[in-house]
Design an enzyme around this catalytic site. Sequence first.
Site, short mmCIF file in Angstrom:
data_model
loop_
_atom_site.label_atom_id
_atom_site.label_comp_id
_atom_site.label_asym_id
_atom_site.label_seq_id
_atom_site.Cartn_x
_atom_site.Cartn_y
_atom_site.Cartn_z
N CYS A 197 -1.91 1.19 -4.31
CA CYS A 197 -0.65 1.92 -4.65
C CYS A 197 -0.66 2.38 -6.00
O CYS A 197 0.21 2.90 -6.69
CB CYS A 197 0.47 1.03 -4.29
N CYS A 240 0.83 -1.27 -0.03
CA CYS A 240 0.07 -0.10 -0.02
C CYS A 240 0.93 1.20 0.05
O CYS A 240 2.27 1.11 -0.12
CB CYS A 240 -0.98 0.01 1.07
N CYS A 297 3.43 0.16 -8.52
CA CYS A 297 3.73 -1.20 -8.48
C CYS A 297 4.17 -1.67 -9.62
O CYS A 297 3.68 -1.81 -10.65
CB CYS A 297 2.80 -1.94 -7.80
#
Length: 142
Positions: free
Chosen positions: A90, A16, A94
């Site tokens: 996120c 996150c 990522c």
Amino acid sequence: MAPQPTAPLASVLFVCVHNAGRSQMAAGFLTHLAGDRVEVSSAGSLPADQVNPAAVEAMAEAGIDISTELPKLLTTEAVKASDYVITMGCGDACPVFPGRTYLDWALEDPAGQGVEAVRPIRDEIRTRVEALIAAIDAEREA
């Protein structure tokens, strides 16, 4: 003769933004519920200075201590080393690599909220972690 230790069934990375709430709670549940059957890590694209105190309190109520955890920076190496990458808000931060299972768990961000607001998020994370364990077990048995 002592039994030989077995390798984990899978490695799971929870991600996150701040690695202070959702991903820390998920890692805590997976570690608690799966034990050494699954290798667990968590990270954030912009890690906070500390784990959210309301998340720590909510997890303590569930019998899991995450008070000594520290937010960690998401690295490409951590993603490459994981079989499962579970993101929680996120976004495009990522990195994606072939051969991994990616799941995006849309969960409310507990940042800035009290423990009363964090409890339902914690409970939803536990439900999703239990389903993840079942999926990992089923995949390994197939």
